[in-house]
Motif scaffolding. Structure first.
Motif, short mmCIF file in Angstrom:
data_model
loop_
_atom_site.label_atom_id
_atom_site.label_comp_id
_atom_site.label_asym_id
_atom_site.label_seq_id
_atom_site.Cartn_x
_atom_site.Cartn_y
_atom_site.Cartn_z
N LEU A 4 45.67 41.03 45.56
CA LEU A 4 44.82 40.66 44.47
C LEU A 4 44.34 41.78 43.30
CD1 LEU A 4 42.12 38.78 46.74
CD2 LEU A 4 44.22 37.66 45.64
N ASP A 5 44.33 41.39 42.28
CA ASP A 5 44.11 42.39 41.16
C ASP A 5 42.44 42.71 41.11
OD1 ASP A 5 42.76 40.05 39.54
OD2 ASP A 5 44.41 40.17 38.42
N ALA A 6 42.00 43.38 40.17
CA ALA A 6 40.56 43.82 40.31
C ALA A 6 39.70 42.71 39.99
CB ALA A 6 40.39 44.97 39.37
N ALA A 7 40.06 41.87 39.23
CA ALA A 7 39.15 40.97 38.72
C ALA A 7 39.17 39.81 39.67
CB ALA A 7 39.81 40.23 37.26
N GLN A 8 40.41 39.43 40.33
CA GLN A 8 40.35 38.63 41.62
C GLN A 8 39.45 39.30 42.91
OE1 GLN A 8 44.59 38.18 41.91
NE2 GLN A 8 44.61 36.15 40.68
N GLN A 9 39.70 40.48 43.03
CA GLN A 9 38.83 40.96 44.13
C GLN A 9 37.38 40.75 43.66
OE1 GLN A 9 40.32 44.87 44.92
NE2 GLN A 9 42.35 44.36 45.08
N ALA A 10 36.86 41.23 42.48
CA ALA A 10 35.67 40.86 42.40
C ALA A 10 34.83 39.41 42.42
CB ALA A 10 35.13 41.37 40.79
N LEU A 11 35.92 38.62 42.17
CA LEU A 11 35.44 37.31 42.11
C LEU A 11 35.32 36.64 43.50
CD1 LEU A 11 35.25 34.42 40.56
CD2 LEU A 11 37.74 33.95 40.86
N PHE A 12 36.34 37.00 44.18
CA PHE A 12 36.28 36.90 45.68
C PHE A 12 35.09 37.52 46.33
CE2 PHE A 12 40.29 34.87 45.40
CZ PHE A 12 40.52 34.29 46.18
#
Length: 201
Positions: A4-12
């Motif tokens: 996962l990229d940084a934005a996806q990690q923050a979203l999760f």
């Protein structure tokens, strides 16, 4: 495992996340695309048909080790054009690639980051499951179940029985004597003395 990229990690991490599957099936010279989202999606310049066509994706497990999982994709048979493509010449799709991606989106249903590949495999022949029209008769709907096995599983499964006899082994590997005693071992198994029995003595 998915990267996962940084934005996806923050979203999760935030917990305010939605996900849908993006499915790509290589059938004939075309790629059919579906999504489990409740509307058509355009992702990476490709259009994915909404969940009215793709009914269900069986659970997919993620693991760090090698895996031989198979999944099933359930598609509606109400669309006659779609049914013709997936139930036509089996050689048009059997052994061809099927890809499943995971697409995250936020609470405003905006896509976050690129889709991440979740499963990659090869298609097996479709089976049709028709609904029972009941006592009243009439037309019956149903689903087309498309099995997809991880790449390499079908080949390993087909290869297993080729090495079960001495004759087959020597046919593939002339001079190999590794299976000469196999039948004798199967017909006359050796009785091993258990550790507990030896300790008793």
């Amino acid at each position: 495992m998915m990267d996962l990229d940084a934005a996806q990690q923050a979203l999760f991490a935030s917990g305010a996340v939605g996900i849908c599957h993006l499915i790509e099936l290589d059938i004939g010279n075309n790629t059919l695309r579906f999504t489990t989202f409740n509307a058509d999606l355009v992702v990476g310049g490709n259009s994915y048909l909404f969940g009215g066509e793709l009914i269900d994706v069986s659970p997919i497990k993620q693991s760090t080790d090698s895996d031989t999982q198979a999944i099933e994709l359930s598609l509606t048979i109400a669309n006659s054009a779609l049914l013709a493509k997936i139930s036509g010449n089996v050689e048009d799709y059997r052994g061809h690639e099927a890809r499943v991606y995971l697409q995250p989106f936020d609470s405003q249903f905006r896509l976050v980051g690129p889709p991440r590949q979740y499963f990659f495999g090869e298609m097996d022949p479709v089976s049709i499951k028709r609904d029972d029209p009941g006592m009243q008769g009439g037309s019956a709907g149903g689903t087309a179940v498309l099995p997809v096995m991880r790449t390499g599983l079908s080949r390993s499964r087909n290869q297993d029985p080729l090495r079960l006899t001495d004759a087959q082994q020597k046919s593939d590997f002339p001079g190999d004597r590794g299976f000469e005693g196999l039948r004798k071992l199967l017909e006359n198994p050796v009785l091993w003395i258990s550790k507990r029995f030896q300790e008793y003595q």
